[in-house]
Design an enzyme around this catalytic site. Sequence first.
Site, PDB file in Angstrom:
ATOM      1  CG  ASP A  80      81.361  21.433  39.252  1.00  0.00           C
ATOM      2  OD1 ASP A  80      81.917  20.331  39.028  1.00  0.00           O
ATOM      3  OD2 ASP A  80      80.706  21.643  40.252  1.00  0.00           O
ATOM      4  N   GLY A 217      77.400  15.561  46.823  1.00  0.00           N
ATOM      5  CA  GLY A 217      77.590  15.164  47.922  1.00  0.00           C
ATOM      6  C   GLY A 217      76.422  15.785  49.105  1.00  0.00           C
TER       7      GLY A 217
HETATM    8 ZN    ZN Z   1      78.517  17.736  40.182  1.00  0.00          ZN
END
Ligand code: ZN
Length: 295
Positions: A80, A217
């Site tokens: 990530d 999210g």
């Molecule tokens: Zn992110």
Amino acid sequence: MDSLRVRLQEAQASGKAIGHFNISDFVLLKAVFEAARGLHLPVIVGLSEGERAFVGTRQIASFVRSLREEFDFPIFLNADHTHSLAKAVEAAQAGFDSVVFDQSALPFEENIRQTRLAVESLKSINPEILVEGEIGDIGTGSEIHESSPDLSKGLSTPAEAKQFVDATGVDILAPAVGNMHGMLKSMVEGRATKHLDIARIADIKRLTRSLLTLHGGSGTNDEDFRKAIAAGINIVHINTELRVAWRDGLESSLRDHPEDVVPYKLLPAAIDRVQLVVASRLRLFNNESEFARGA
Ligand SMILES: [Zn+2]
């Protein structure tokens, strides 16, 4: 075992998204794996540069690979928010399934130039690897923030999304569509939720035809998640919600067992707490009702 690309295409064809959950220790990994396995749903675990520095890039790759092989289970590994080519190459060489190459803080043209170079370089290491590029501004840390930053100027337009995808050759695009890293206190307490720009997601999808990731999210309104996935989101990232659950579980376990020093007796409470969050999000992203399965 099907590749992540195949799993994403299957999810797209059936109107579902694959859940991406950040981990930085064994407790979180175990919680994500058990939740996904209980529901028989593919899952991605992701580690940012900071999370990888803590766990070890090659070490986590070995660990996740061993789970995938022993249980013949579709658990995938993503690097990530990677801000340097060196760190992206390190992850590709360790066997990660995908890399989020994030130069979104740079001017747009420079972001394109550097991302295109990264795509070439990473595919030369592993032609199967998926590379995700980032445009727009979705804030910084997956933490609890005091106030909401003004991200309205950093929203991605469909035209720049198309230009970026065409010019870089990325497999996946992460646009800024009202999402934000981290959560506000009011979201942690359940008094507020994030809302997404669904029309913008649909327009970006229509123009780019690219796989799309929704970052940040945590704390998002459930109905907005459903609409965003229907509009073309293929991967949803959840981090802060897991961190909050991890801390809550750990604190309550230490409180309940003030004299205990045995990690494998204290930590399952944290795993349980995180696992509930992961399972609930996975059901939502896969259009399954809370009561459809007994897991
Ligand atoms: Zn992110």
